[in-house]
Scaffold this motif. Structure first.
Motif, mmCIF file in Angstrom:
data_model
loop_
_atom_site.group_PDB
_atom_site.id
_atom_site.type_symbol
_atom_site.label_atom_id
_atom_site.label_comp_id
_atom_site.label_asym_id
_atom_site.label_seq_id
_atom_site.Cartn_x
_atom_site.Cartn_y
_atom_site.Cartn_z
ATOM 1 N N ASP A 57 44.579 41.352 41.756
ATOM 2 C CA ASP A 57 43.356 41.532 42.530
ATOM 3 C C ASP A 57 43.743 41.570 44.004
ATOM 4 O OD1 ASP A 57 41.699 41.539 40.293
ATOM 5 O OD2 ASP A 57 41.571 39.348 40.289
ATOM 6 N N ASN A 59 42.381 42.671 48.223
ATOM 7 C CA ASN A 59 41.437 43.193 49.207
ATOM 8 C C ASN A 59 42.086 43.138 50.584
ATOM 9 O OD1 ASN A 59 41.247 40.574 50.155
ATOM 10 N ND2 ASN A 59 39.192 40.205 49.356
ATOM 11 N N ASP A 73 37.381 43.393 46.411
ATOM 12 C CA ASP A 73 38.563 43.338 45.551
ATOM 13 C C ASP A 73 38.718 44.632 44.766
ATOM 14 O OD1 ASP A 73 39.735 40.964 46.161
ATOM 15 O OD2 ASP A 73 39.186 39.926 44.322
ATOM 16 N N GLN A 74 39.950 45.068 44.646
ATOM 17 C CA GLN A 74 40.298 46.157 43.752
ATOM 18 C C GLN A 74 41.426 45.678 42.853
ATOM 19 O OE1 GLN A 74 42.001 49.540 45.766
ATOM 20 N NE2 GLN A 74 43.138 48.297 47.226
ATOM 21 N N ARG A 75 41.591 46.312 41.695
ATOM 22 C CA ARG A 75 42.638 45.927 40.753
ATOM 23 C C ARG A 75 43.813 46.897 40.875
ATOM 24 N NH1 ARG A 75 42.856 42.883 36.069
ATOM 25 N NH2 ARG A 75 41.523 41.490 37.290
ATOM 26 N N ARG A 217 46.667 33.664 45.104
ATOM 27 C CA ARG A 217 46.525 34.757 46.063
ATOM 28 C C ARG A 217 47.320 34.468 47.336
ATOM 29 N NH1 ARG A 217 42.189 38.716 46.718
ATOM 30 N NH2 ARG A 217 41.155 37.662 44.964
#
Length: 263
Positions: A57, A59, A73-75, A217
Motif C-alpha cells: 500500500d 501514497n 493509497d494505491q496498491r 509503513r
C-alpha cells in the motif's frame, strides 16, 4: 520266556526315557528383521530456491507544512525469484511431534514498481535480501514425513529508486533512498525424507514451504535530480509491503537414523 521279553522291553523303554530327559532341549531362533529407526532430534542445514511476490500500500505525503497525505493509497506489486540457505535444530517428543528453532536468509530479485501519482513518475523497487529467525512445530504424518507451521521475526532490505517521468521521454526526476524494514512472518510446509521417492540417501530431505511476511509503513523522501534543480522535493512516497514466497529446499540432517536389526 515271554515274561523275560516283557521285562527287557520295560527296561529299554525306561532307559530311553531317561536318556531323552538328560539331553538338552533344541531351540530355534528367528532371523533378525531390519527396521528403520527415525530420529528427528538434532541439527540440520538446508538450501534451495523459490519464487515470490510483494504487494504494498502506497501514497504520497507532504514533508513540509501542512503535513498529511496528498494522494490516496494505491496498491503496488512486484514478483521474482530468490535463493535461500539456513540452519536449525529440532526436538522430537511424544513420539509424533517435532518442535524446533531455525534461521535463514533469502537472496534474489523480487522487483516491481514504486510510483508517485502526484508528479506522475515511476521507479523500480527491489526486495534485495530478507532473513528470518523463528520457531516451528509439526506432526509426523508418517515416520519420515513432517507437516509443520512456523512463525517469527523477519527483516528485509530494499533498494532505492530513480523516479522517471511518464511523459517527456522518461527523464530522471527524483530519487528515493534504499531502506530496511523489520516485521514478522507466518508460514508452513512439509518436509520428507528422500526415500519416499525411492532414493536411498540417509539424512537427506526435501521441504516445500509457504511464507507470508508483514512490514510496517515507511515514508521515503524524494530528492530532485540535478536536472530538475536538486534538493528535497518536499514530499515522500510511503510504502507498506507484504511479501509472499514459496520455496523448495534440500535438507541434510546430521543424526538421522537408519536400518537396524530387531529380533
Amino acid at each position: 520266556m515271554k515274561k523275560l521279553v516283557l521285562a527287557l522291553s520295560a527296561v529299554a523303554a525306561f532307559t530311553g526315557s531317561a536318556l531323552a530327559a538328560d539331553l538338552p532341549a533344541r531351540t530355534y531362533s528367528k532371523a533378525p528383521t531390519m527396521v528403520s529407526v527415525y530420529n528427528w532430534t538434532g541439527f540440520y542445514i538446508f538450501g534451495g530456491a523459490g519464487g515470490g511476490l510483494w504487494d504494498a500500500d502506497s501514497n504520497v505525503q507532504s514533508t513540509v507544512p501542512p503535513l498529511g497525505a496528498i494522494t490516496r493509497d494505491q496498491r503496488l506489486g512486484g514478483d521474482g525469484w530468490f535463493g535461500t540457505v539456513g540452519a536449525g535444530y529440532d526436538w522430537q517428543f511424544n513420539h509424533s511431534w517435532v518442535a524446533g528453532i531455525f534461521a535463514d536468509g533469502q537472496f534474489g530479485d523480487i522487483r516491481g514498481s514504486l510510483s508517485d501519482p502526484n508528479f506522475i513518475t515511476e521507479g523500480r523497487e527491489k526486495l534485495k535480501t530478507s532473513y528470518a529467525a523463528g520457531a516451528r512445530i509439526g506432526y509426523l504424518v508418517a515416520p519420515n514425513v513432517l507437516s509443520y507451521v512456523n512463525a517469527g521475526y523477519s527483516g528485509s532490505q530494499w533498494s532505492g529508486t530513480t523516479q522517471t517521468t511518464l511523459f517527456g521521454g522518461g527523464a530522471p526526476f527524483a530519487t528515493t533512498p534504499s531502506f530496511h524494514r523489520d516485521g514478522w512472518f507466518i508460514g508452513g510446509g512439509v518436509e520428507n525424507n528422500l526415500d519416499i521417492f525411492g532414493i536411498s540417501a540417509p539424512g537427506w530431505f526435501m521441504k516445500t514451504e509457504y511464507r507470508s511476511a508483514f512490514y510496517n509503513r515507511i515514508a521515503l523522501p524524494e530528492t530532485l535530480t540535478p536536472g530538475f534543480g536538486g534538493g528535497p522535493l518536499g514530499q515522500a512516497i510511503t510504502f507498506k509491503p507484504f511479501v509472499q514466497t514459496i520455496s523448495t529446499s534440500l535438507v541434510y540432517r546430521f543424526n538421522w537414523g537408519g536400518p537396524v536389526a530387531r529380533y
